[in-house]
Write a protein that holds these residues in place. Structure first.
Motif, PDB file in Angstrom:
ATOM      1  N   CYS A 163       0.739  -1.167   0.146  1.00  0.00           N
ATOM      2  CA  CYS A 163       0.089   0.131  -0.034  1.00  0.00           C
ATOM      3  C   CYS A 163       0.923   1.247  -0.168  1.00  0.00           C
ATOM      4  O   CYS A 163       1.993   1.165   0.620  1.00  0.00           O
ATOM      5  CB  CYS A 163      -0.867   0.121   1.424  1.00  0.00           C
TER       6      CYS A 163
ATOM      7  N   PHE B 273       0.113   4.029   1.512  1.00  0.00           N
ATOM      8  CA  PHE B 273       0.102   4.601   2.946  1.00  0.00           C
ATOM      9  C   PHE B 273       0.498   3.497   3.735  1.00  0.00           C
ATOM     10  O   PHE B 273       0.518   2.051   3.326  1.00  0.00           O
ATOM     11  CB  PHE B 273      -1.601   4.921   3.214  1.00  0.00           C
TER      12      PHE B 273
ATOM     13  N   CYS C  95      -1.180   3.386   7.265  1.00  0.00           N
ATOM     14  CA  CYS C  95      -1.787   3.729   8.234  1.00  0.00           C
ATOM     15  C   CYS C  95      -1.553   3.070   9.610  1.00  0.00           C
ATOM     16  O   CYS C  95      -1.497   1.814   9.669  1.00  0.00           O
ATOM     17  CB  CYS C  95      -3.429   3.818   7.958  1.00  0.00           C
TER      18      CYS C  95
ATOM     19  N   CYS D 154      -3.927   0.144  10.323  1.00  0.00           N
ATOM     20  CA  CYS D 154      -4.320  -0.760   9.334  1.00  0.00           C
ATOM     21  C   CYS D 154      -4.560  -2.153   9.793  1.00  0.00           C
ATOM     22  O   CYS D 154      -3.747  -2.441  10.854  1.00  0.00           O
ATOM     23  CB  CYS D 154      -3.138  -0.932   8.263  1.00  0.00           C
TER      24      CYS D 154
HETATM   25  S1  SF4 Z   1      -5.866   1.163   6.013  1.00  0.00           S
HETATM   26 FE1  SF4 Z   1      -4.185  -0.059   5.217  1.00  0.00          FE
HETATM   27  S2  SF4 Z   1      -4.769  -0.604   3.124  1.00  0.00           S
HETATM   28 FE2  SF4 Z   1      -5.986   1.119   3.824  1.00  0.00          FE
HETATM   29  S3  SF4 Z   1      -4.757   2.832   3.044  1.00  0.00           S
HETATM   30 FE3  SF4 Z   1      -4.141   2.719   5.069  1.00  0.00          FE
HETATM   31  S4  SF4 Z   1      -2.615   1.403   4.801  1.00  0.00           S
HETATM   32 FE4  SF4 Z   1      -3.503   1.043   3.010  1.00  0.00          FE
END
Ligand code: SF4
Length: 279
Positions: A30, A32, A34, A37
């Motif tokens: 990904c 991101f 997060c 996550c």
């Molecule tokens: S929650 Fe996980 S899968 Fe979704 S954007 Fe964030 S890092 Fe990526």
């Protein structure tokens, strides 16, 4: 049904039925990272490539089993009361950002064609996105295909300030301004849903100033011609890899949703996490 690789059915409280998820990122990559996550990136992925033929076969199989009723005899869904025994939506939501899949436009076109061929033409297709690449021409074309077939964009917006965005979403290079620009441009073309996750980090939820700034971002989108049909305010429901992350209490989620309604006049819904949270 055998073990599916890319398509899965989940009971969705939010969708009030069974939601069919499509994972275009089996490699778990990904753009991101997060802090909330749920994707387990400590173990290597079992798959790295998307085999679109297999994916479409899996989707056809789930849709057919829903139509025939066998899907609802599976243990995970057997307790659903008769009125909830329906497919609520299909969502592109997997182990990464779906719109970064290089053939996103092509797979969207194939999924739309398949659902229409199987008689699910009005079934909603949601794209859960962090909005980082919505400005790519091919992604925009994919969204236009979805506009013509009950598509819906669920745009992630978890912050009001760049500093908080960096802290929570840990983006690999995508600036907050670009995300906001992409949300605005997308919302100018069709009404979108904003999906916002707020959490407790090291025992503290987002500050009042952060929530005020977040509501200010929503107002900016509206003032500049964007359309937002709903704001979903939610919190973590399962433990992520980062141990200092915890859910907000139900009242805190409600307070943010109320602040959204008060300061933007947008409809806002709360989705709680604490009752499902496991220490
Ligand atoms: S929650 Fe996980 S899968 Fe979704 S954007 Fe964030 S890092 Fe990526």
């Amino acid at each position: 049904m055998g073990q599916a690789r890319y398509v899965y059915a989940v009971l969705s409280r939010r969708a009030r039925g069974v939601s069919i998820g499509i994972n275009l990122n089996p490699d778990k990559i990904c753009n991101f990272d997060c802090i909330y996550c749920q994707v387990d990136r400590t173990t290597p992925p079992e798959l790295r490539e998307v085999d679109e033929e297999v994916l479409l076969d899996e989707l056809a199989s789930i849709l057919s089993s829903a139509r025939g009723g066998t899907l609802f005899q599976e243990p995970a869904f057997a307790s659903i009361p008769p009125e909830g025994r329906r497919i609520a939506d299909i969502s592109f939501a997997g182990d990464g950002e779906p719109t970064t899949y290089p053939r996103f436009r092509e797979i969207v076109a194939s999924v739309v064609a398949l659902k229409e061929r199987l008689g699910f033409g009005s079934l909603k297709i949601a794209v859960l996105t962090n909005c980082t690449v919505l400005d790519r021409p091919a992604v925009q074309e994919a969204l236009e295909i979805l506009d013509r077939s009950s598509g819906e964009i669920w745009a992630k917006l978890d912050a009001g300030t760049e500093a908080y965005y960096e802290k929570v979403c840990v983006p690999g290079g995508a600036r907050f301004a670009k995300v906001l620009y992409n949300i605005l441009e997308t919302a100018r073309r069709r009404p979108i849903v904003i999906q916002s996750l707020f959490l407790s980090l090291d025992g503290a939820g987002p500050s009042r100033q952060e929530i005020a700034a977040y509501c200010g971002r929503l107002r900016e989108i509206l003032e500049e011609g964007g359309r937002i049909k709903l704001v979903q305010v939610y919190t973590v429901a399962r433990r992520p890899a980062v141990s200092s992350v915890a859910p907000l209490g139900d009242a805190e989620v409600d307070a943010i949703a109320e602040e959204v309604r008060r300061s933007t006049s947008l409809p806002a819904e709360s989705y709680y996490g604490s009752s499902a949270w496991r220490e």
